[in-house]
Design an enzyme around this catalytic site. Structure first.
Site, mmCIF file in Angstrom:
data_model
loop_
_atom_site.group_PDB
_atom_site.id
_atom_site.type_symbol
_atom_site.label_atom_id
_atom_site.label_comp_id
_atom_site.label_asym_id
_atom_site.label_seq_id
_atom_site.Cartn_x
_atom_site.Cartn_y
_atom_site.Cartn_z
ATOM 1 N N GLN A 194 0.865 -1.180 0.000
ATOM 2 C CA GLN A 194 0.000 0.000 0.000
ATOM 3 C C GLN A 194 0.905 1.234 0.000
ATOM 4 O OE1 GLN A 194 -3.754 -0.655 0.281
ATOM 5 N NE2 GLN A 194 -2.696 -2.452 -0.515
ATOM 6 N N GLY A 235 -12.006 2.992 3.194
ATOM 7 C CA GLY A 235 -11.021 2.069 2.655
ATOM 8 C C GLY A 235 -10.115 2.704 1.614
ATOM 9 N N HIS A 236 -9.146 1.916 1.164
ATOM 10 C CA HIS A 236 -8.146 2.445 0.239
ATOM 11 C C HIS A 236 -8.766 2.834 -1.107
ATOM 12 C CE1 HIS A 236 -7.171 -2.013 -1.024
ATOM 13 N NE2 HIS A 236 -8.408 -1.673 -1.245
ATOM 14 N N ASN A 237 -8.216 3.908 -1.656
ATOM 15 C CA ASN A 237 -8.610 4.425 -2.969
ATOM 16 C C ASN A 237 -10.044 4.922 -3.052
ATOM 17 O OD1 ASN A 237 -6.318 2.212 -3.684
ATOM 18 N ND2 ASN A 237 -6.238 3.940 -5.120
ATOM 19 N N GLY A 255 -12.091 1.616 -3.183
ATOM 20 C CA GLY A 255 -12.490 2.138 -4.476
ATOM 21 C C GLY A 255 -13.873 2.723 -4.563
#
Length: 342
Positions: A194, A235-237, A255
């Site tokens: 990450q 969460g990520h992105n 996402g």
């Protein structure tokens, strides 16, 4: 503060006794003669006459009795929020770096910065004018904290994160931890690195124990003016738009894209790469499946999330099931009696 002075400060007009001294703000039902309360809706208006408040903040068209002292404003709730900031100002911390704080190399600090006891600031970090870092905070390397940014005690900001001007982060929040990314190889989960960043816009507020994960690659974004309640996970992105409101215990998978001015209730779960368009409303406890789209301005509820009218119809049908079972049992009994008679 006198009623006259409060009205002037709010840019509004008053009716009644402008010389009443006001010492604070209180709920309508418990306010005393030296306190101000607000009439925020039809139900509150019904109880306004019985209130002992010295002054009421009321809508422009309020038809209340002429003997009450009132200040007429377009939005009483917004006006009382402004009044509270006047009666109960935030305690200002004296600028400076506490002797027990650890500040790394090449840290740039603007004027009037406060760094509290046992805080740690990593190398190459830039701290804007009048920013505040509370006791026990950990701020990583190459972090940017904007002007007037406030980190309450025990906030953790990992390396390479940007936090905008006027943003408030409450205790226990973690900004920039690794996203939840793994790949399966040879029957084992292996960590997907990450290596992205987090960018948080201006005047955002992030509640206690919330987490905003860094992107796997690229950026996790939280837009200007967005408000995250306690225990929210981004969460990520993810890309959260401007002026979005998110209630407690809501989780965004990787996402997810959320449009501007969306409203998201508590305990909502949103699957990978779902898209919530601008001004959509997600009711508390609903679930949005992976890659689904909630259209702009639409209100959805339930799991899987569906338009509110459809959700309410289904609830109504579920409520009728016991009655339907009794009717079916009665029909079966009558049919059996007819067959015996035949």
């Amino acid at each position: 503060m006198r009623v006259r002075e409060l009205a002037e400060w709010l840019g509004a007009t008053f009716e009644g006794d402008g010389e009443i001294e006001l010492a604070g703000v209180a709920p309508l039902e418990s306010a005393g003669a030296n306190e101000v309360a607000f009439v925020g809706g039809r139900k509150a208006a019904q109880h306004a006459d019985a209130s002992a408040a010295g002054c009421l903040l009321v809508p422009m068209d309020w038809p209340g009795p002429s003997y009450r002292t009132v200040i007429r404003v377009p939005d009483p709730r917004a006006a009382v929020a402004r009044a509270m900031s006047r009666f109960y100002p935030t305690a200002e911390l004296k600028p400076g770096v506490h002797p027990t704080a650890v500040v790394g190399k090449d840290v740039e600090m603007g004027a009037l910065v406060y760094i509290g006891p046992h805080a740690v600031v990593g190398d190459g970090t830039r701290i804007g004018v009048a920013a505040s870092i509370g006791a026990g905070c950990i701020v990583g390397k190459r972090v940017i904290l904007g002007e007037g940014c406030v980190l309450h005690p025990n906030v953790t900001v990992y390396d390479n994160c940007d936090i905008g001007r006027g943003t408030i982060v409450h205790s226990g929040a973690v900004i920039g931890a690794d996203g939840f990314g793994y790949v399966m190889e040879h029957d084992r989960w292996h960590k997907f690195p990450q290596v992205g960043r987090v960018e948080i816009g201006e005047f955002v507020e992030i509640g206690a124990n919330s987490c905003v994960d860094r992107a796997a690659m690229g950026v996790t974004e939280v837009g200007e003016g967005t408000k995250l309640d306690n225990m929210v996970h981004v969460g990520h992105n993810c890309r959260i738009g401007r002026h979005v409101v998110v209630a407690a215990q809501t989780g965004f998978s990787g996402g997810v894209v959320v449009g501007d001015y969306a409203v998201i209730g508590g305990q909502v779960g949103i699957g990978d790469k779902a898209r919530i368009e601008s001004r959509a409303v997600l009711g508390s406890g609903c679930g949005v499946l992976t890659s689904k789209i909630v259209r702009g301005g639409e209100t959805v509820w339930g799991t899987p999330a569906r338009p509110l009218k459809q959700h309410l119809e289904q609830l109504a049908n579920l409520a009728r099931l016991p009655e339907l079972r009794r009717e079916i049992a009665d029909l079966k009994r009558r049919l059996a009696e007819l067959e015996r008679g035949a």
